[in-house]
Design a protein around this motif. Sequence first.
Motif, mmCIF file in Angstrom:
data_model
loop_
_atom_site.group_PDB
_atom_site.id
_atom_site.type_symbol
_atom_site.label_atom_id
_atom_site.label_comp_id
_atom_site.label_asym_id
_atom_site.label_seq_id
_atom_site.Cartn_x
_atom_site.Cartn_y
_atom_site.Cartn_z
ATOM 1 N N ARG A 129 29.500 45.404 34.996
ATOM 2 C CA ARG A 129 30.866 45.725 35.372
ATOM 3 C C ARG A 129 31.138 47.218 35.239
ATOM 4 N NH1 ARG A 129 31.216 41.534 37.732
ATOM 5 N NH2 ARG A 129 32.309 39.668 37.020
ATOM 6 N N SER A 130 30.686 47.798 34.117
ATOM 7 C CA SER A 130 30.985 49.213 33.876
ATOM 8 C C SER A 130 30.084 49.738 32.768
ATOM 9 C CB SER A 130 32.454 49.391 33.473
ATOM 10 O OG SER A 130 32.745 48.624 32.324
ATOM 11 N N LEU A 161 30.416 52.768 29.752
ATOM 12 C CA LEU A 161 31.399 53.638 29.122
ATOM 13 C C LEU A 161 30.724 54.559 28.119
ATOM 14 C CD1 LEU A 161 32.732 50.543 29.501
ATOM 15 C CD2 LEU A 161 34.727 51.768 28.685
ATOM 16 N N TYR A 183 31.614 57.004 24.732
ATOM 17 C CA TYR A 183 32.585 57.291 23.685
ATOM 18 C C TYR A 183 32.045 58.394 22.779
ATOM 19 C CZ TYR A 183 35.366 53.075 24.570
ATOM 20 O OH TYR A 183 36.174 52.133 25.131
ATOM 21 N N PHE A 212 37.451 57.419 23.735
ATOM 22 C CA PHE A 212 36.935 57.215 25.074
ATOM 23 C C PHE A 212 36.683 58.533 25.799
ATOM 24 C CE2 PHE A 212 36.343 55.243 29.084
ATOM 25 C CZ PHE A 212 37.099 55.934 30.023
ATOM 26 N N MET A 251 34.420 56.205 31.976
ATOM 27 C CA MET A 251 33.988 54.894 32.432
ATOM 28 C C MET A 251 33.396 55.043 33.821
ATOM 29 S SD MET A 251 35.892 51.205 32.567
ATOM 30 C CE MET A 251 36.944 51.405 33.980
ATOM 31 N N HIS A 288 42.195 43.923 31.339
ATOM 32 C CA HIS A 288 41.259 43.788 32.443
ATOM 33 C C HIS A 288 42.007 43.783 33.770
ATOM 34 C CE1 HIS A 288 37.463 43.199 30.352
ATOM 35 N NE2 HIS A 288 38.217 42.744 29.397
ATOM 36 N N LEU A 326 38.113 44.244 38.530
ATOM 37 C CA LEU A 326 36.838 43.671 38.137
ATOM 38 C C LEU A 326 36.224 44.380 36.934
ATOM 39 C CD1 LEU A 326 34.976 41.442 39.182
ATOM 40 C CD2 LEU A 326 33.734 43.180 40.453
ATOM 41 N N SER A 327 36.396 45.684 36.859
ATOM 42 C CA SER A 327 35.698 46.452 35.833
ATOM 43 C C SER A 327 36.459 46.564 34.527
ATOM 44 C CB SER A 327 35.392 47.857 36.344
ATOM 45 O OG SER A 327 34.659 47.785 37.532
ATOM 46 N N GLY A 328 37.725 46.251 34.564
ATOM 47 C CA GLY A 328 38.499 46.389 33.347
ATOM 48 C C GLY A 328 38.797 47.838 33.033
ATOM 49 N N THR A 329 39.344 48.054 31.879
ATOM 50 C CA THR A 329 39.680 49.407 31.437
ATOM 51 C C THR A 329 38.840 49.730 30.215
ATOM 52 O OG1 THR A 329 41.397 48.674 29.921
ATOM 53 C CG2 THR A 329 42.037 49.067 32.215
ATOM 54 N N GLU A 330 39.041 50.937 29.703
ATOM 55 C CA GLU A 330 38.335 51.279 28.474
ATOM 56 C C GLU A 330 38.899 50.469 27.322
ATOM 57 O OE1 GLU A 330 40.467 53.130 30.091
ATOM 58 O OE2 GLU A 330 41.521 54.558 28.806
#
Lengths: 109, 116
Positions: free
Chosen positions: A31-32, A34, A36, A45, A48, B97, B100-104
């Motif tokens: 999905r991602s 990230l 930090y 953060f 992303m 969310h 699809l990727s959501g947030t931090e």
Amino acid sequence: EDKVVQSPLSLVVHEGDTVTLNCSYEVTNFRSLLWYKQEKKAPTFLFMLTSSGIEKKSGRLSSILDKKELFSILNITATQTGDSAIYLCALGSGYALNFGKGTSLLVTP
Amino acid sequence: EAGVAQSPRYKIIEKRQSVAFWCNPISGHATLYWYQQILGQGPKLLIQFQNNGVVDDSQLPKDRFSAERLKGVDSTLKIQPAKLEDSAVYLCASRTHRGLSGTEAFFGQGTRLTVV
């Protein structure tokens, strides 16, 4: 099982140097990714990334993702002593968020 | 916007005692994580909630650790009985969310536990 591997585990540089931190991963449901920065307790953060080849930039820090080769890099240019911290890479898979062991960066004056 | 709140900030207990940590996530964040971070290592996921349901607790040592999020907001993590190797920082994080990727994920300041 999802996997996040960061390298190097630790790094010492002089102020003004440029550093590149690496994060490779294995994932079933990407999905991602990230990044930090952790100086004391709470990770803060940075970036992303969800798409390959698109650089994210914030001041002297930048990051890019390669979804074909399954890695990301974090670049810091003109390092300062305030950049000394642990840099964590995290993989977003579904709703999960799994971290690597981190890279400990020390910038000396 | 208020951040993720955790308490206590520090706790020292003797082995075999019990301890509880509290977390209040950012308002509206459905996903809540508890991580254990041992010195020199990255955060290790202990348990993940989606609203008040457990999504993943595969790395939670269930013989001594338990966690709940009864109303889908606050969460508590308990250790009973504690062992020396439980000495670590316990981090709570929350996330929403959108898409699809959501947030931090946003982190609390953590609780540093020392078991002596």
